[in-house]
Scaffold this motif. Structure first.
Motif, PDB file in Angstrom:
ATOM      1  N   VAL A 187      34.172  -1.154  24.671  1.00  0.00           N
ATOM      2  CA  VAL A 187      34.524  -2.341  24.087  1.00  0.00           C
ATOM      3  C   VAL A 187      35.241  -2.303  22.642  1.00  0.00           C
ATOM      4  N   LYS A 188      36.507  -3.063  22.505  1.00  0.00           N
ATOM      5  CA  LYS A 188      37.078  -2.841  21.198  1.00  0.00           C
ATOM      6  C   LYS A 188      36.810  -4.272  20.412  1.00  0.00           C
ATOM      7  N   THR A 189      36.848  -4.115  19.192  1.00  0.00           N
ATOM      8  CA  THR A 189      36.491  -5.332  18.578  1.00  0.00           C
ATOM      9  C   THR A 189      37.532  -6.146  18.474  1.00  0.00           C
ATOM     10  N   ASN A 190      38.577  -5.906  19.024  1.00  0.00           N
ATOM     11  CA  ASN A 190      39.819  -7.076  19.105  1.00  0.00           C
ATOM     12  C   ASN A 190      39.462  -7.760  20.523  1.00  0.00           C
ATOM     13  N   GLY A 191      38.459  -7.576  21.186  1.00  0.00           N
ATOM     14  CA  GLY A 191      38.056  -8.400  22.319  1.00  0.00           C
ATOM     15  C   GLY A 191      38.451  -7.649  23.621  1.00  0.00           C
ATOM     16  N   ARG A 192      39.119  -6.438  23.878  1.00  0.00           N
ATOM     17  CA  ARG A 192      39.313  -5.489  24.900  1.00  0.00           C
ATOM     18  C   ARG A 192      37.985  -5.060  25.433  1.00  0.00           C
ATOM     19  N   LEU A 193      37.996  -5.148  26.767  1.00  0.00           N
ATOM     20  CA  LEU A 193      36.937  -4.564  27.460  1.00  0.00           C
ATOM     21  C   LEU A 193      37.127  -3.612  28.739  1.00  0.00           C
ATOM     22  N   GLU A 194      36.746  -2.497  28.715  1.00  0.00           N
ATOM     23  CA  GLU A 194      37.374  -1.732  29.679  1.00  0.00           C
ATOM     24  C   GLU A 194      36.207  -0.984  30.350  1.00  0.00           C
ATOM     25  N   GLU A 195      36.039  -1.208  31.655  1.00  0.00           N
ATOM     26  CA  GLU A 195      35.073  -0.439  32.539  1.00  0.00           C
ATOM     27  C   GLU A 195      35.424   0.699  33.129  1.00  0.00           C
ATOM     28  N   LYS A 196      34.670   1.854  33.010  1.00  0.00           N
ATOM     29  CA  LYS A 196      35.167   3.231  33.545  1.00  0.00           C
ATOM     30  C   LYS A 196      33.841   3.600  34.485  1.00  0.00           C
ATOM     31  N   GLU A 197      34.438   4.317  35.664  1.00  0.00           N
ATOM     32  CA  GLU A 197      33.211   4.891  36.462  1.00  0.00           C
ATOM     33  C   GLU A 197      33.336   6.509  35.832  1.00  0.00           C
ATOM     34  N   TYR A 198      32.157   6.951  35.684  1.00  0.00           N
ATOM     35  CA  TYR A 198      32.121   8.333  35.402  1.00  0.00           C
ATOM     36  C   TYR A 198      31.271   9.289  36.391  1.00  0.00           C
ATOM     37  N   TRP A 199      30.627   8.464  37.501  1.00  0.00           N
ATOM     38  CA  TRP A 199      29.971   9.332  38.413  1.00  0.00           C
ATOM     39  C   TRP A 199      29.418   8.282  39.497  1.00  0.00           C
ATOM     40  N   ASP A 200      29.561   8.853  40.676  1.00  0.00           N
ATOM     41  CA  ASP A 200      29.026   7.960  41.751  1.00  0.00           C
ATOM     42  C   ASP A 200      28.643   9.068  42.917  1.00  0.00           C
ATOM     43  N   LEU A 201      27.909   8.534  43.714  1.00  0.00           N
ATOM     44  CA  LEU A 201      26.991   9.446  44.918  1.00  0.00           C
ATOM     45  C   LEU A 201      28.211   9.648  45.929  1.00  0.00           C
ATOM     46  N   ASP A 202      29.000  10.604  45.798  1.00  0.00           N
ATOM     47  CA  ASP A 202      30.044  11.134  46.786  1.00  0.00           C
ATOM     48  C   ASP A 202      29.870  12.403  47.647  1.00  0.00           C
ATOM     49  N   TYR A 203      29.502  11.727  48.873  1.00  0.00           N
ATOM     50  CA  TYR A 203      29.103  12.665  50.021  1.00  0.00           C
ATOM     51  C   TYR A 203      30.308  13.351  50.303  1.00  0.00           C
ATOM     52  N   PRO A 204      30.558  14.791  50.559  1.00  0.00           N
ATOM     53  CA  PRO A 204      31.813  15.454  51.148  1.00  0.00           C
ATOM     54  C   PRO A 204      31.952  14.781  52.764  1.00  0.00           C
ATOM     55  N   LEU A 205      33.429  14.972  52.940  1.00  0.00           N
ATOM     56  CA  LEU A 205      33.750  14.616  54.230  1.00  0.00           C
ATOM     57  C   LEU A 205      33.172  15.609  55.269  1.00  0.00           C
ATOM     58  N   ARG A 206      33.263  16.623  54.911  1.00  0.00           N
ATOM     59  CA  ARG A 206      32.524  17.965  55.823  1.00  0.00           C
ATOM     60  C   ARG A 206      31.350  18.800  54.925  1.00  0.00           C
ATOM     61  N   VAL A 207      30.466  19.102  55.654  1.00  0.00           N
ATOM     62  CA  VAL A 207      29.355  19.805  54.872  1.00  0.00           C
ATOM     63  C   VAL A 207      29.375  21.090  55.411  1.00  0.00           C
ATOM     64  N   SER A 208      29.364  22.194  54.525  1.00  0.00           N
ATOM     65  CA  SER A 208      29.502  23.672  54.832  1.00  0.00           C
ATOM     66  C   SER A 208      28.283  23.936  55.667  1.00  0.00           C
ATOM     67  N   GLU A 209      28.269  24.436  56.674  1.00  0.00           N
ATOM     68  CA  GLU A 209      27.073  25.153  57.468  1.00  0.00           C
ATOM     69  C   GLU A 209      26.751  26.458  57.241  1.00  0.00           C
ATOM     70  N   ALA A 210      27.548  27.110  56.283  1.00  0.00           N
ATOM     71  CA  ALA A 210      27.313  28.596  56.080  1.00  0.00           C
ATOM     72  C   ALA A 210      26.033  28.889  55.632  1.00  0.00           C
ATOM     73  N   ARG A 211      25.133  28.285  54.960  1.00  0.00           N
ATOM     74  CA  ARG A 211      23.891  28.853  54.518  1.00  0.00           C
ATOM     75  C   ARG A 211      22.862  28.525  55.286  1.00  0.00           C
ATOM     76  N   SER A 212      22.052  29.153  55.308  1.00  0.00           N
ATOM     77  CA  SER A 212      20.654  29.310  56.108  1.00  0.00           C
ATOM     78  C   SER A 212      19.663  28.168  55.687  1.00  0.00           C
ATOM     79  N   GLU A 213      18.889  27.584  56.539  1.00  0.00           N
ATOM     80  CA  GLU A 213      17.916  26.795  56.074  1.00  0.00           C
ATOM     81  C   GLU A 213      16.824  27.137  55.026  1.00  0.00           C
ATOM     82  N   ALA A 214      16.572  28.386  55.049  1.00  0.00           N
ATOM     83  CA  ALA A 214      15.837  29.073  54.168  1.00  0.00           C
ATOM     84  C   ALA A 214      16.541  29.125  52.614  1.00  0.00           C
ATOM     85  N   ASP A 215      17.565  29.334  52.886  1.00  0.00           N
ATOM     86  CA  ASP A 215      18.455  29.224  51.395  1.00  0.00           C
ATOM     87  C   ASP A 215      18.098  27.644  50.838  1.00  0.00           C
TER      88      ASP A 215
END
Length: 596
Positions: A187-215
């Motif tokens: 928020v600027k004191t001249n009245g300008r207001l800007e919204e920015k996203e810095y994080w979201d829950l972004d699941y990958p399109l493909r999940v690696s299967e390389a690791r074991s369940e135990a890992d």
């Protein structure tokens, strides 16, 4: 305005007025009791900060900043905010692991930064009134500003009827907005207001299967232990909630493992009726893990008397009466002298803990005929989620008919152009993802942030000056869940499979092997059965007609139906429409809202 938030910070107060900017802070003292009051400012006095919440990785950040020449005057966690801002600019928020809502004013840049944590644990609201930006941790503080007017936001009311709760930036107050989780406002004191996203829950399109369940089991165990240990850090006693379910028991057991203390307090709630009581599982846990256990017994006949307070702190109508139980439990915590409690929210949303995940798996094995698609309203689902096969909670086309009967004509005309469901989720974060991850993302947006963490969490805890902390919502736990194969969350039809594998290292089989307990509090039929005069008045034909929001004939018909002997709603699948009407009436009266 600050006086409206004494319940959030009864221990101290601080103020800073610089030219056109005024900041006020109410403190709940948890870390560095002697020196941690706010606002904080830099050595020049040009940069000032106030923060509600905790920065859990502040020790690592302090070491990093000290290596760059920054000095600290206190041991308070949130003192890192200003040096981080000066070192890295507004992008520093990506370095934080915590639960927070904060403001930083930079006089040299004439800029105010408002930030809400990744998940939305801490609330942050704002409005623009004339040429003034007004913000606060709760709306009741904003309403005290003389330039702020009051009117019902019908988009908020419609969202409560449609989804598990409202979705930021929507609130129940027209013109007052909630900062969205993972977002910042510049928020600027001249009245300008800007919204920015810095994080979201972004699941990958493909999940690696390389690791074991135990890992994965080992890594989840490790990051949960770190998350719990970080959240035990305080200069006041820290306890934990104990429902008797998997998540709270696991958190309590890990707490005893990472920082042994047989005197650590635990808190649970019991109910006289067997349909709701979990005392047997609570006893199993307390026999396994030492603690000083506090238990209250809640009488459902007391719901009506606590409903007004629950609505006041939630600042919104309620869909169920359980908030009154949560208020009673946090009150017991406060009476015991404890200020901080750990709780298990977030596990269901991250690790496929709800029945909807199983239903998805079962539907995916069925053939999708045109008749089935018609039943599940594929066109409406395509509009909401960008996926005609994704069914979330309700038959939305049928719900439209219910709402058209329930709302008054003036409300229907207002709501028609509001686009209630528009933008409630970012559909690009659903596209191409696994079905488990699609539901997880929608649960995060529509169930967790502005419902379970708000009126079920922050608001009922801080009502009694208690801070709740959520180990499952640590950024490291979330990142691991994001990278994990869906089959480790929903394994066949086993919900929270990997959480149960970790829990098997800590808990007896009676807890890890129990079926998920779907707790449903008694609804409006139980209230009607008590024939309480003020509730009858709230639902009277004349009052409903005068307010203009609901159709009085429909409310009267529902009232007669719900009052029939033996009538029961199929909760949580049926909406308790009269509970919303009753608590909306309370909301209107408490906050002096105008008729439509």
């Amino acid at each position: 305005m600050a006086d409206q938030l004494v319940h959030r910070g009864p221990d101290d107060a601080g103020y800073c007025i610089k030219n056109e900017v005024g900041l006020a802070f109410r403190r709940l003292s948890i870390i560095d009791l002697a020196n941690g009051n706010q606002p904080f400012c830099d050595e020049t006095g040009n940069v000032v900060s106030i923060c509600n919440g905790e920065i859990f990785n502040y020790r690592e950040l302090r070491r990093e900043l000290q290596a760059k020449g920054h000095q600290f005057r206190t041991e308070c966690d949130v003192e890192v905010l200003i040096p981080l801002y000066k070192e890295y600019g507004s992008d520093f928020v990506k370095k934080l692991n915590g639960q927070f809502a904060f403001a930083i004013f930079d006089d040299s840049k004439k800029q105010l930064l408002l930030v809400r944590d990744h998940v939305g644990i801490c609330p942050l609201f704002y409005t623009v009134a004339g040429d003034t930006l007004v913000f606060g941790s709760e709306i009741k503080a904003i309403l005290k500003h003389p330039a702020v007017s009051r009117a019902v936001n019908l988009r908020g009311l419609d969202q409560i009827l449609t989804f598990p709760g409202m979705a930021s930036p929507t609130t129940m107050f027209a013109g007052i907005h909630s900062v969205r989780p993972g977002h910042q406002l510049i928020v600027k004191t001249n009245g300008r207001l800007e919204e920015k996203e810095y994080w979201d829950l972004d699941y990958p399109l493909r999940v690696s299967e390389a690791r074991s369940e135990a890992d994965y089991v080992d890594e989840l165990d490790e990051v949960l232990c770190r998350a719990v240990k970080d959240r035990l850090n305080a200069d006041v006693p820290v306890g934990y909630y104990l429902s008797g379910g998997l998540d709270s028991c696991l958190i309590g057991s890990i707490a005893q493992r990472v920082l042994p203390d047989p005197q650590r307090p635990s808190f649970s709630i019991a109910f006289a009726d067997q349909d709701h009581d979990e005392r047997a599982f609570q006893r199993v846990f307390t026999g396994h893990v030492p603690s000083v256990h506090h238990q209250i017994t809640f009488d459902w006949n007391h719901v009506a008397g606590a409903l007004e307070r629950a609505v006041y702190h939630s600042e919104a109508p309620l869909k169920e009466s359980y908030n009154t139980c949560s208020l009673a439990l946090s009150e017991r915590v406060r009476q015991s002298g404890v200020k901080v409690v750990l709780t298990g929210e977030g596990a269901d949303e991250l690790f496929a803990g709800y029945v909807g995940y199983r239903f998805d798996a079962m539907r995916s094995e069925q053939s999708h005929s045109s008749e089935l698609n018609e039943v599940f309203e594929s066109e409406e689902r395509q509009r909401l989620w960008g996926n005609k096969e994704f069914f979330y909670e309700k038959d939305y086309a049928a719900l439209k008919s219910v709402k058209s009967d329930l709302f008054g004509q003036a409300a229907i005309e207002h709501i028609a152009g509001l686009g209630t469901a528009d933008g409630v989720v970012n559909k690009t974060r659903l596209r191409g993802r696994h079905l488990v991850h699609q539901r997880s993302y929608v649960d995060f947006k529509l169930r967790l942030s502005d419902h379970l963490l708000a009126d079920h969490g922050d608001r009922v805890a801080y009502a009694n000056s208690i801070e709740a902390r959520y180990p499952f919502l640590d950024t490291r736990v979330i990142d691991l869940a994001r990278r994990m194969p869906p089959k480790l969350k929903l394994n066949g039809l086993i919900e929270k499979y990997i959480v149960k594998q970790v829990a098997a290292r800590y808990l007896p089989g009676a807890i890890t092997g129990r079926e998920k307990f779907h707790f449903v509090a008694p609804g409006s039929p139980a209230l009607l059965a008590q024939n309480i005069e003020w509730i009858n008045d709230l639902l009277s034909f004349e009052k409903i007609k005068r307010q203009g929001y609901f159709n009085p004939a429909t409310v009267e018909r529902l009232r007669k139906t719900y009052n029939k002997p033996g009538f029961k709603l199929n909760l949580p699948f049926d909406s308790d429409l009269l509970m919303i009407v009753i608590t909306f009436g309370i909301f209107l009266d408490l906050f002096g809202m105008p008729n439509l």
